[in-house]
Design an enzyme around this catalytic site. Structure first.
Site, PDB file in Angstrom:
ATOM      1  CB  CYS A 129       7.101  32.385  19.461  1.00 53.44           C
ATOM      2  SG  CYS A 129       6.641  32.929  20.884  1.00 53.44           S
ATOM      3  CG  HIS A 233       5.529  35.015  16.248  1.00 50.09           C
ATOM      4  ND1 HIS A 233       5.025  33.805  15.976  1.00 50.09           N
ATOM      5  CD2 HIS A 233       5.355  35.443  17.378  1.00 50.09           C
ATOM      6  CE1 HIS A 233       4.770  33.432  17.204  1.00 50.09           C
ATOM      7  NE2 HIS A 233       5.152  34.383  18.197  1.00 50.09           N
ATOM      8  CD  GLU A 235       5.245  33.250  12.639  1.00 47.06           C
ATOM      9  OE1 GLU A 235       6.411  33.324  12.494  1.00 47.06           O
ATOM     10  OE2 GLU A 235       4.526  33.400  13.704  1.00 47.06           O
TER      11      GLU A 235
END
Ligand code: MN
Length: 264
Positions: A129, A233, A235
């Site tokens: 990001c 994202h 994660e």
């Protein structure tokens, strides 16, 4: 007898080399200032590094080149995390548009210096990001400061209201790109929490994935297997045990191990 000793010695050296090879690599995670009173990095990055087999360490903001250099001595790979908007005037020479969000000048300076130093040293680096956008800006690229007001015809929602482990918009991935190899598909639904995006790609880098409205969703350094960025994202999925994007972190860990083996 001498021959036996030589063989034993060779085996011991080989075993030591294997142990070194098997060591978990240390992954530095960039951070921000939580309300000015703490060092803050989302737990999802830490969990993702752990799940992929790395040792997470959080890197606090500093502007002392010697301290940054020593930080880099201690890591085998880096994740530049998501967060605030990037100052357009200072870093890519544009006046701020009304839709621009919060900026943290101290974090911009640290992040960009860290990225340049790390890549100069050949340290593997994953930008996520804001981190992905910074990677582009650090080497001469530019950004859309605010997609809704600046990208005419964008009809994809990039600020989802759904859990982080849930993909809401499609990206098309270039065949043979790092991202394609990492996750094994040419099209996938990603999560989306951004209003800025890569505009002009930095020299030496290329776009490897886009959403259906043309917004850049992944980049990589041309000719390198160890420097890459994603706008979404991963994660958010990985930390919640959804394995669609685990391969991104596993690739970073693999590159970090290789880098570690070159560090003497
Ligand atoms: Mn998006």
């Amino acid at each position: 007898m001498k021959r036996v000793l030589t063989i034993v010695l060779v085996l011991l050296v080989a075993a030591a080399a294997c142990a070194q090879q098997g060591k978990k690599p240390v992954i530095g995670i960039s951070s921000t200032w939580g309300e000015g009173t703490s060092v803050s990095a989302p737990l999802t990055y830490v969990k993702s590094v752990l799940r992929a087999g790395g040792v997470p360490v959080v890197l606090p903001i500093t502007h002392d080149p010697e301290i940054m250099s020593r930080m880099l001595d201690g890591v085998d790979g880096i994740i530049m995390t998501g967060g605030e908007d990037i100052d357009p005037l200072k870093w890519f020479g544009e006046e701020p548009v009304p839709g621009m969000g919060q900026i943290v000048p101290e974090r911009d300076s640290f992040d960009i210096a860290l990225i340049r130093m790390a890549i100069e040293r050949n340290i593997p680096l994953l930008g996520i990001c804001r981190g992905h956008q910074l990677l582009n800006v650090a080497f001469g690229g530019s950004l859309y400061q605010d997609i809704p007001s600046q990208v005419r015809g964008s009809n994809v929602k990039h600020s989802q209201r759904a859990p982080t482990y849930y993909g809401t918009h499609t990206i098309d991935i270039e065949k043979g790109s790092l991202l394609n190899k990492q996750i094994g598909v040419e099209s996938v639904a990603v999560n989306s929490y951004h209003h800025q995006a890569v505009k002009d790609i930095a020299p030496g880098y290329k776009v490897t994935a886009r959403s259906k409205d043309g917004i850049v969703e992944a980049i990589e350094k041309i000719g390198s297997t160890k420097v890459f960025g994603v706008q979404f994202h991963p994660e958010g999925f990985t930390a919640n045990n959804v394995d669609t994007f685990l391969g991104i972190f596993q690739h970073l860990i693999k590159e970090a191990k290789n880098y570690s083996a070159t560090k003497k």
